[in-house]
Design an enzyme around this catalytic site. Structure first.
Site, PDB file in Angstrom:
ATOM      1  N   HIS A   1       0.839  -1.206   0.000  1.00 55.06           N
ATOM      2  CA  HIS A   1       0.000   0.000   0.000  1.00 55.06           C
ATOM      3  C   HIS A   1       0.876   1.259   0.000  1.00 55.06           C
ATOM      4  CE1 HIS A   1      -2.992   2.664   2.361  1.00 55.06           C
ATOM      5  NE2 HIS A   1      -3.476   2.517   1.146  1.00 55.06           N
TER       6      HIS A   1
ATOM      7  N   HIS B   1      -0.815  11.421  -1.787  1.00 54.94           N
ATOM      8  CA  HIS B   1      -2.121  10.995  -1.283  1.00 54.94           C
ATOM      9  C   HIS B   1      -3.026  12.164  -0.931  1.00 54.94           C
ATOM     10  CE1 HIS B   1      -5.041   9.650   1.768  1.00 54.94           C
ATOM     11  NE2 HIS B   1      -5.027   8.492   1.117  1.00 54.94           N
TER      12      HIS B   1
HETATM   13  O1  G3P Z   1      -6.372   1.733  -3.189  1.00 51.25           O
HETATM   14  C1  G3P Z   1      -6.645   1.315  -1.900  1.00 51.25           C
HETATM   15  C2  G3P Z   1      -6.378   2.368  -0.863  1.00 51.25           C
HETATM   16  O2  G3P Z   1      -5.165   2.996  -1.144  1.00 51.25           O
HETATM   17  C3  G3P Z   1      -7.468   3.384  -0.753  1.00 51.25           C
HETATM   18  O3  G3P Z   1      -7.288   4.268   0.327  1.00 51.25           O
HETATM   19  O4  G3P Z   1      -6.782   6.498   1.232  1.00 51.25           O
HETATM   20  O5  G3P Z   1      -5.042   4.764   1.270  1.00 51.25           O
HETATM   21  O6  G3P Z   1      -5.694   5.820  -0.876  1.00 51.25           O
HETATM   22  P1  G3P Z   1      -6.148   5.368   0.483  1.00 51.25           P
HETATM   23 MG    MG Z   2      -4.513   4.657  -2.324  1.00 51.89          MG
END
Ligand code: G3P
Ligand code: MG
Length: 248
Positions: A11, A53
């Site tokens: 992630h 992000h």
């Molecule tokens: O793509 C999955 C996840 O990354 C979505 O949440 O806020 O971490 O981008 P976020």
């Molecule tokens: Mg994400």
């Protein structure tokens, strides 16, 4: 459906082991043996897609204010690693093109999350899809383009219809079938805390893959895989070794 891609996805590039959405994070995942990464892409003021992000710069860079107000040249002068740990000082806000080149070079399966700033949904979907189609045109496996924004995915579909799309939903809503069909998505990505076994079964029976974010406990991952979830996004690269699920 058979999921032909890795089941553990790092992630934001490298989870908790490197500053999010940086090239160092992507390299860290590869060096630990991971085969897949997710990262977030937004437009700089000059329309160039970059990895970040938040809509504002404060949390993860030495800059301040909205990402959408600074052009990519100026963003390149910010430090995006020091907030995380001193040894990452000098990490930059990568251009999407740089991150793509690195993922292709390292043979990483890639999930590009289109993360538009408010009001820039269509522009971001278009720009990311156009660049992704160009950057991956000779690569063996196409990236997945995902987004919480239906508008961004519509624009991505119009721009690069052949790239696989995924709809992100916190909680799977009642109209998930219509949404996935209208966008011609191949998968649904949702918050693991909201999903039920029945939903996992329904989504997969309908022919879509189901991926869950952000799973940071081994027991939870085992339960989700037992339910039929195809892959998980995790921050805990230290817990989920490459052998956790075996080869895809
Ligand atoms: O793509 C999955 C996840 O990354 C979505 O949440 O806020 O971490 O981008 P976020
Ligand atoms: Mg994400």
């Amino acid at each position: 459906m058979h999921w032909p891609h890795p089941r553990i996805v790092a992630h934001r590039g490298g989870g908790t082991l490197a500053p999010e959405n940086t090239l160092a994070a992507i390299r860290k995942s590869r060096s630990l043996g991971f085969a897949a990464v997710e990262f977030d892409v937004m437009l700089a003021a000059d329309g160039v897609p970059v990895l970040i992000h938040d809509e504002t710069l404060e949390r993860t860079t030495t800059g301040s204010g909205p990402v959408a107000r600074m052009d990519s040249g100026s963003l390149a002068h910010l430090d995006a690693g020091r907030w995380f740990a001193p040894e990452f000082t000098g990490e930059t806000v990568p251009l999407f093109a740089e991150a793509a080149a690195l993922c292709i070079e390292l043979c990483l399966w890639t999930n590009v999350e289109i993360k538009p700033a408010k009001g820039a949904e269509r522009a971001t979907g278009r720009a990311v899809a156009a660049l992704a189609a160009e950057l991956w045109r000779n690569a063996p496996s196409a990236p997945f383009l995902s987004s919480f924004s239906v508008e961004a995915l519509e624009a991505a579909r119009e721009t690069a219809p052949s790239l696989p799309r995924a709809l992100l939903m916190g909680e799977i809503s009642r109209e998930w079938r219509e949404r996935l069909a209208a966008l011609a998505c191949v998968s649904l990505h949702c918050d693991y805390r909201k999903v039920t076994l029945k939903q996992v079964e329904s989504v997969r029976e309908a022919g879509y893959a189901l991926l869950c974010y952000t799973v940071n406990e081994v027991e939870t991952a085992r339960r989700l895989f037992a339910w039929g979830v195809d892959a998980i996004f995790t921050d805990r690269l230290d817990l989920f070794g490459p052998g956790f699920y075996g080869p895809p």
